[in-house]
Every structure is written in structure tokens, then in C-alpha cells.
Design an enzyme around this catalytic site. Structure first.
Site, PDB file in Angstrom:
ATOM      1  CG  ASP A 112       0.464   3.202  19.125  1.00  0.00           C
ATOM      2  OD1 ASP A 112      -0.014   2.050  19.011  1.00  0.00           O
ATOM      3  OD2 ASP A 112       1.610   2.928  19.854  1.00  0.00           O
TER       4      ASP A 112
HETATM    5  N1  URA Z   1       5.114   0.862  17.831  1.00  0.00           N
HETATM    6  C1  URA Z   1       4.430   1.659  18.630  1.00  0.00           C
HETATM    7  O1  URA Z   1       4.848   1.965  19.817  1.00  0.00           O
HETATM    8  N2  URA Z   1       3.278   2.198  18.088  1.00  0.00           N
HETATM    9  C2  URA Z   1       2.997   2.228  16.921  1.00  0.00           C
HETATM   10  O2  URA Z   1       1.988   2.912  16.533  1.00  0.00           O
HETATM   11  C3  URA Z   1       3.589   1.262  16.153  1.00  0.00           C
HETATM   12  C4  URA Z   1       4.970   0.680  16.405  1.00  0.00           C
END
Ligand code: URA
Length: 237
Positions: free
Chosen positions: A102
Site C-alpha cells: 500500500d
Molecule cells: N497487507 C496490507 O494490508 N497492506 C500491504 O501493503 C501489504 C499487505
């Protein structure tokens, strides 16, 4: 023209030494003919097979491990001008991230131009383990531990947690650092996992991907993977 054993090793199939053994022991064909001499040279158009399987030749694949900072997108470009993971890597090659973290997640991400390896790493059947450290707004209780051990239903599919550990608790601030290892690649899966237990993820970082760790890389720093690391990743397929 390059030596056959070098081309095989560069393909990620095996080490140079093992490639030599395969050649000597008549496992390798070039354009359909067995070649068992070590000095044999091949060019880009030669088709190399090992026990009947054609290897993907690669003399210019690139593999990087980046410690992604916050507020960076896992993409090769962005319409609204946000910083992308590829902007950190000094290369002229068109590389791309393997999977996604993310915008606000930090940590370990691999970038490459090797589509074969990217497919291996992203295919659910290969169960590539990823470890995350989440800072959450609360302290896990027995009921939460039970859920984490049993697996948690997320978007109508069970998420199995391979390993979890509370690394530290800040009672004053009512926060915890929790390490979770999973082998899923669903979007926002760790945030959803904690949301389903009624916690918010305040910070999230990926500390491990398969056997790779961040070691001493600072935020925004990167390094190339060694050929033995690439070989190990290929073995996951
Ligand atoms: N899970 C998440 O919620 N975000 C990420 O960036 C990676 C795994």
C-alpha cells in the site's frame, strides 16, 4: 556467444557448477542435439533444453530489493505525480514491482524485468511467505489469539496465519507491535486482518519476503539480488 554453463546459470535454473554437471552427464541439448562439452558456446537464437525443458535465456534480467518508504506507490508511473517505487532504482531497464505494498506501507519489495520469476512469486499455489510488522491501536487478547490461530474469514475466504508474535506492547499509549507471517497476496490483507479483530493498523512494514530480509537497508535504499538469491526464489516455483 556465451558458454553454455554460464547461460544456464544466468537463466536462474541452477548454479554454474550444477550446470556443468548437467552438461557432462548428457542432460543438456542445444537445438535438439545433446551437448556434453563444457566449452561449448551458444548464441541468442540457440534453444537450450535440460531434460526436455526449455530454459528461458537471460543475459540481462535485473533484480532489486527496495526498502520502500511511506507515501510511494507500487507502480511504474502515476497520473497524479506521486513517487513510484521504480523512481528509486538507478537503471534504464523497464523494471516493475512484484506485487504491491500500500501507499502507506513500508518495507521489502522486489523489482525486476523477469516476468517468469514475477509469475512464480505471485502465484498463490507457490505459497511465498511474507512477514509484516503491524503497529496496532490496542493490545491483543486471548480471543484474538484464538482467531489468529484458527484463521480469519476475510471477504468470504479464510486467511490462514502461518505465524504471529506480539513483539512489544506500549501500555501507556495502548499500542502493540505484532509480527504476522502469511502466504497470501490479497490487497490490504493485513489491514483487513486487524480490522476484522477491531484494531486499526497505525503503521505497517514488510520485513521479510521468502528468505529475503531488509538487513541494513534504510528507507529508500535498495540493492541487487545475488544470483544465488534469484536461484532460491526460482525454487519456489
Ligand atoms: N497487507 C496490507 O494490508 N497492506 C500491504 O501493503 C501489504 C499487505
Amino acid at each position: 556467444m556465451e558458454r553454455l554453463q554460464k547461460v544456464i546459470a544466468n537463466s536462474g535454473y541452477t548454479s554454474r557448477r550444477k550446470a556443468e554437471e548437467l552438461i557432462i552427464n548428457n542432460h543438456v541439448c542445444v537445438n535438439g542435439e545433446v551437448v556434453n562439452t563444457l566449452g561449448y558456446k551458444v548464441n541468442d537464437n540457440d534453444i537450450i533444453t535440460i531434460d526436455g525443458i526449455t530454459i528461458t535465456k537471460n543475459t540481462n534480467y535485473e533484480y532489486y530489493l527496495l526498502n520502500k518508504p511511506r507515501e510511494v506507490i507500487c507502480s511504474v508511473s502515476d497520473e497524479v505525480g506521486r513517487k513510484c517505487v521504480v523512481d528509486f532504482i538507478k537503471t534504464k531497464t523497464r523494471i516493475y514491482p512484484v506485487g504491491r505494498l500500500d501507499y502507506d506501507t513500508t518495507g521489502l519489495i522486489i523489482l525486476t524485468n523477469d516476468g517468469n520469476l514475477a509469475n512464480i512469486l505471485m502465484h498463490p499455489k507457490n505459497k511465498v511467505y511474507k512477514t509484516y510488522i503491524a503497529k496496532i491501536n490496542g493490545i491483543l487478547n486471548e480471543e484474538d489469539f484464538k482467531c489468529l490461530r484458527k484463521g480469519i474469514m476475510i471477504d468470504k475466504r479464510i486467511l490462514k496465519i502461518d505465524h504471529f508474535k506480539v513483539k512489544s506492547i506500549d501500555k501507556e499509549k495502548n499500542t502493540s507491535l505484532v509480527e504476522v507471517t502469511i502466504h497470501e497476496g490479497r490487497n490490504h490483507i493485513v489491514r483487513k486482518l486487524f480490522e476484522s479483530l477491531h484494531y486499526d493498523v497505525l503503521k505497517l512494514t514488510r520485513s521479510k519476503y521468502a528468505n529475503l530480509t531488509l538487513d541494513n537497508l534504510k528507507s529508500g535504499e535498495y540493492r541487487e539480488l545475488s544470483s544465488s538469491e534469484v536461484r532460491e526464489l526460482y525454487k519456489l516455483g
